[in-house]
Scaffold this active site. Structure first.
Site, short mmCIF file in Angstrom:
data_model
loop_
_atom_site.label_atom_id
_atom_site.label_comp_id
_atom_site.label_asym_id
_atom_site.label_seq_id
_atom_site.Cartn_x
_atom_site.Cartn_y
_atom_site.Cartn_z
N HIS A 146 58.83 22.98 -17.44
CA HIS A 146 59.53 23.71 -16.20
C HIS A 146 60.09 22.25 -15.53
O HIS A 146 61.21 22.91 -14.66
CB HIS A 146 58.05 24.11 -15.28
N HIS A 157 57.73 38.74 -17.04
CA HIS A 157 58.33 38.13 -15.79
C HIS A 157 59.14 36.75 -15.82
O HIS A 157 59.44 36.28 -16.63
CB HIS A 157 56.85 37.55 -14.82
N ASP A 186 60.02 33.61 -13.76
CA ASP A 186 59.53 32.63 -12.78
C ASP A 186 60.50 32.28 -11.92
O ASP A 186 61.82 32.23 -12.24
CB ASP A 186 59.43 31.30 -13.44
N HIS A 228 52.75 36.52 -12.10
CA HIS A 228 52.94 35.99 -13.49
C HIS A 228 52.42 37.09 -14.55
O HIS A 228 52.38 36.71 -15.71
CB HIS A 228 52.64 34.75 -13.95
N GLU A 254 59.27 34.72 -19.31
CA GLU A 254 58.10 34.75 -19.97
C GLU A 254 57.58 35.75 -20.07
O GLU A 254 57.53 37.02 -19.58
CB GLU A 254 57.14 33.70 -19.48
N HIS A 298 57.89 28.36 -8.36
CA HIS A 298 56.72 28.20 -9.15
C HIS A 298 56.39 26.74 -9.26
O HIS A 298 55.36 26.44 -9.49
CB HIS A 298 56.84 29.27 -10.24
N TRP A 350 46.71 35.00 -17.74
CA TRP A 350 46.39 33.61 -17.55
C TRP A 350 44.67 33.46 -17.40
O TRP A 350 44.36 33.84 -16.21
CB TRP A 350 47.20 32.83 -16.89
N1 LIG Z 1 53.47 31.99 -16.68
C1 LIG Z 1 53.12 30.71 -16.03
C2 LIG Z 1 51.82 30.27 -16.49
C3 LIG Z 1 50.99 29.44 -15.45
O1 LIG Z 1 51.73 28.45 -15.16
C4 LIG Z 1 49.89 29.73 -14.65
C5 LIG Z 1 49.61 30.93 -14.20
C6 LIG Z 1 48.32 31.76 -13.46
C7 LIG Z 1 47.94 30.56 -13.13
C8 LIG Z 1 48.09 29.18 -13.56
C9 LIG Z 1 49.09 28.86 -14.20
N2 LIG Z 1 49.46 27.63 -14.55
C10 LIG Z 1 48.85 26.39 -14.61
O2 LIG Z 1 47.63 26.27 -14.16
C11 LIG Z 1 54.11 29.78 -16.19
O3 LIG Z 1 55.18 30.00 -15.31
O4 LIG Z 1 54.20 29.07 -17.09
ZN LIG Z 2 56.64 29.52 -16.31
ZN LIG Z 3 55.28 32.43 -15.33
#
Ligand SMILES: N[C@@H](CC(=O)c1ccccc1NC=O)C(=O)O
Ligand SMILES: [Zn+2]
Ligand SMILES: [Zn+2]
Length: 208
Positions: free
Chosen positions: A159, A53, A55, A49, A171, A59, A19
């Site tokens: 979410h 992975h 969540d 993440h 995800e 989170h 990300w």
């Molecule tokens: N895999 C994550 C992606 C995510 O939301 C995220 C991951 C790293 C840093 C910031 C994130 N999201 C929003 O700023 C999620 O749960 O959607």
């Molecule tokens: Zn997520």
């Molecule tokens: Zn995630």
């Protein structure tokens, strides 16, 4: 003849697309046989993440369970893989097949999984779809994209809908080689105390 297994996990390696702004994946040798140590030992640096992975509720909910506290049942059992390629920005209720009974649903949205480069504009899941799946009794939803919400989301509606239904999320799945249909899912989070997500080795096993 043993049941066929599909490995639906990304390979975790330096250069893994993450990300934007998140922690790059790295590992460093901390004990080296080349230096006389009896063994090789390493240190991993990675985002919770990274890659494929699960969540944890923590989170998206400050008071939510961490990766070490969630029950394991949602992450192992029969699942339905759904081909959602070409649906556009988000999977809507109208994009869903008739589900019959499905406790776990995994969505394929990529023609070819982008292993080597971060792709923005990935397909998310509409919050209404999460609410509808929850009403059908779905306990876990998985997707091949990095998030069930759009990359620029600030409200994280999908979410939040998962939170309201106490569902679980996978995800970063790799579903390119998996035909639509029913499988046994095995995708257990690590018992990482305090963690908001956990890398998983996700596999599908043919139902016999
Ligand atoms: N895999 C994550 C992606 C995510 O939301 C995220 C991951 C790293 C840093 C910031 C994130 N999201 C929003 O700023 C999620 O749960 O959607
Ligand atoms: Zn997520
Ligand atoms: Zn995630």
């Amino acid at each position: 003849m043993s049941a066929r297994i599909w490995d639906i996990s990304q390979r975790l390696r330096p250069g893994l697309p993450v990300w934007p702004g998140d922690t790059e994946f790295a590992h460093e040798r901390t004990w080296k046989m080349a230096d006389g140590s009896p063994v090789n030992v390493s240190r991993l640096t990675m985002s919770t993440h990274s890659g494929t992975h699960a969540d944890a509720p923590l989170h998206y909910d400050e008071a939510g369970l961490d990766s070490a506290s969630s029950a394991l049942e949602p992450y192992i059992g029969e699942c339905l893989v759904v081909d959602a390629r070409g649906v556009g920005a988000a999977i809507e209720v109208g994009d869903l097949p008739h589900l019959h009974s499905a406790d776990r649903i995994l969505f394929r949205t990529y023609e070819t999984f982008p292993h080597e480069a971060w792709e923005t504009g990935f397909t998310a899941i509409a919050a209404e779809t999460i609410k509808w799946l929850a009403l059908q009794g779905v306990r876990l939803v998985g997707i091949d994209t990095p998030s069930i919400d759009p990359q620029d989301s600030k409200t994280m509606d999908a979410h939040k809908a998962v939170l309201a239904a106490d569902m679980r999320i996978l995800e970063g799945l790799v579903l390119d080689d998996v035909p639509e249909g029913r499988y046994e899912l095995i995708a257990l989070p690590l018992p990482l105390a305090g963690a908001d997500a956990s890398p998983i080795r996700a596999i599908l096993r043919e139902l016999t």
